[in-house]
Design an enzyme around this catalytic site. Sequence first.
Site, short mmCIF file in Angstrom:
data_model
loop_
_atom_site.label_atom_id
_atom_site.label_comp_id
_atom_site.label_asym_id
_atom_site.label_seq_id
_atom_site.Cartn_x
_atom_site.Cartn_y
_atom_site.Cartn_z
N ASP A 65 38.98 30.43 39.21
CA ASP A 65 38.04 29.61 38.44
C ASP A 65 37.87 28.24 39.10
O ASP A 65 36.76 27.72 39.21
CB ASP A 65 38.47 29.50 36.97
CG ASP A 65 39.97 29.30 36.79
OD1 ASP A 65 40.72 29.51 37.75
OD2 ASP A 65 40.38 28.89 35.68
N ASP B 155 33.83 39.22 46.07
CA ASP B 155 32.44 39.62 45.86
C ASP B 155 31.65 38.44 45.28
O ASP B 155 30.56 38.07 45.74
CB ASP B 155 32.41 40.81 44.89
CG ASP B 155 31.08 41.54 44.88
OD1 ASP B 155 30.15 41.11 45.59
OD2 ASP B 155 30.97 42.55 44.16
N TYR C 60 37.74 47.67 42.39
CA TYR C 60 36.62 48.56 42.70
C TYR C 60 37.09 49.98 43.05
O TYR C 60 36.31 50.92 43.05
CB TYR C 60 35.76 48.01 43.85
CG TYR C 60 34.99 46.77 43.48
CD1 TYR C 60 35.03 46.24 42.20
CD2 TYR C 60 34.20 46.11 44.42
CE1 TYR C 60 34.33 45.09 41.87
CE2 TYR C 60 33.50 44.97 44.08
CZ TYR C 60 33.57 44.46 42.81
OH TYR C 60 32.88 43.33 42.47
N ASP D 197 29.17 35.38 47.49
CA ASP D 197 27.77 35.14 47.16
C ASP D 197 27.54 33.66 46.81
O ASP D 197 26.52 33.09 47.16
CB ASP D 197 27.33 36.01 45.98
CG ASP D 197 26.73 37.34 46.44
OD1 ASP D 197 26.93 37.69 47.62
OD2 ASP D 197 26.08 38.02 45.63
N LYS E 273 44.48 34.73 40.69
CA LYS E 273 44.55 34.37 39.26
C LYS E 273 45.98 34.62 38.82
O LYS E 273 46.25 35.37 37.87
CB LYS E 273 43.51 35.22 38.49
CG LYS E 273 43.27 34.77 37.07
CD LYS E 273 42.53 33.46 36.94
CE LYS E 273 42.40 33.06 35.48
NZ LYS E 273 41.98 31.67 35.29
#
Length: 368
Positions: free
Chosen positions: A228, A252, A146, A256, A196
């Site tokens: 994942d 992020d 970001y 959620d 990852k």
Amino acid sequence: MKNAERKRKILLLPGDGIGPEVFGPVMRILEHLVGWGVVSLEWEEGLIGGIATDRTGLPLPADTVEKADRSDAVLLGAVGGPKYDTLPYEKRPERALLGIREHLGAFANLRPARLFPELAGASTLKPEVISDLDLMVVRELTGGIYFGKPRGIVTEDGVRRGFNTESYSEPEIARIMRVAFDLARKRRKKVTSVDKANVLESSVLWREVANAIHKEYPDVELSHMYVDNAAMQLVRNPRQFDVLVTGNLFGDILSDEAAQLTGSIGMLASASIGGKTGLYEPIHGSAPDIAGKDIANPLAMILSLALLLRYSLDRDDLAGLLETAVRNVLKEGLRTTDIQGDGTKKIVGTREMGDHVFAEFKKVLEKK
Ligand code: NAD
């Protein structure tokens, strides 16, 4: 009830949409705490988001930043609304959120996902999968893709290309790991680091640094999981997790997902810590579809105040009492529309829910 030693200062930023509505109950609780001499506290109010753009031309005015700098903590409602969606990026309310987080150096975002047993029916998962769920997602907030540079949209040979950079330095990883390990020490002593590393070099470094910092915390268990798999495990068996720590982008998404396990966005608080001043906010947005109707759930906002009391004012006792007050109100069967379901005795609006939590809080406080 002990008295806080030093007078603390907090900045209140109600923002847009339902922000000012859900702030109502919080103000009452704060006024009571100060009136009773339970905490030594003063506050200022400031502008952020769309309302700040309307009044000053900027979503994060310098005055707000200055007030935040002289505060121990910032409590934020929500920002944004359809009216501002067509503004250029620099004037968008969401820009203010990234801006204030970056300015405060609040690099660690804590998202507790705890299921109040009374709301087990509100989750889309089976009660046996989520009962007693209590996990904490720690998301790195000021680095990663970001903020990474270079970034942009360029035209090459007549073809447009958009690109961003995922980048983490060793100190950035080390400090977020320490936050996760410190939190785990106060919980069930288990950290799962999500990356990852099978594909991304930034994740390879993330994993190496996680292992190195782990040596400082031999009493805490550390495991690694690819993002994942983590996304899958969160819906398959979320109770396996205690503290989940990850970078900005993965965090992020996973925070959620973890939030949804508990049923309603109207119940979830967050804390952004690590700098001098902590930032506390519900995870929901400004909910323009229900703003001004007195139906928004104020509990996420109230639980954000509980986090502020715990992490910025070192008042774990008061935070616990406020959480108990929320729990007691849910036990009585009072619900806002977003959390109605099994066990609902009465549907109440924002103000009435706030009144009940306030009354319960007074009761539990008086017993202390
Ligand atoms: P949202 O969280 O505002 O709303 C999503 C849905 O959840 C809506 O149906 C809303 O009515 C409901 N909801 C949210 N909070 C609720 C509450 N307390 N009680 C009951 N129901 C609640 O997300 P959105 O609709 O994607 O975004 C609306 C605006 O908020 C946009 O401008 C967006 O950019 C902004 N936003 C701000 C923040 C923030 O301030 N931290 C976060 C997310 C979105």
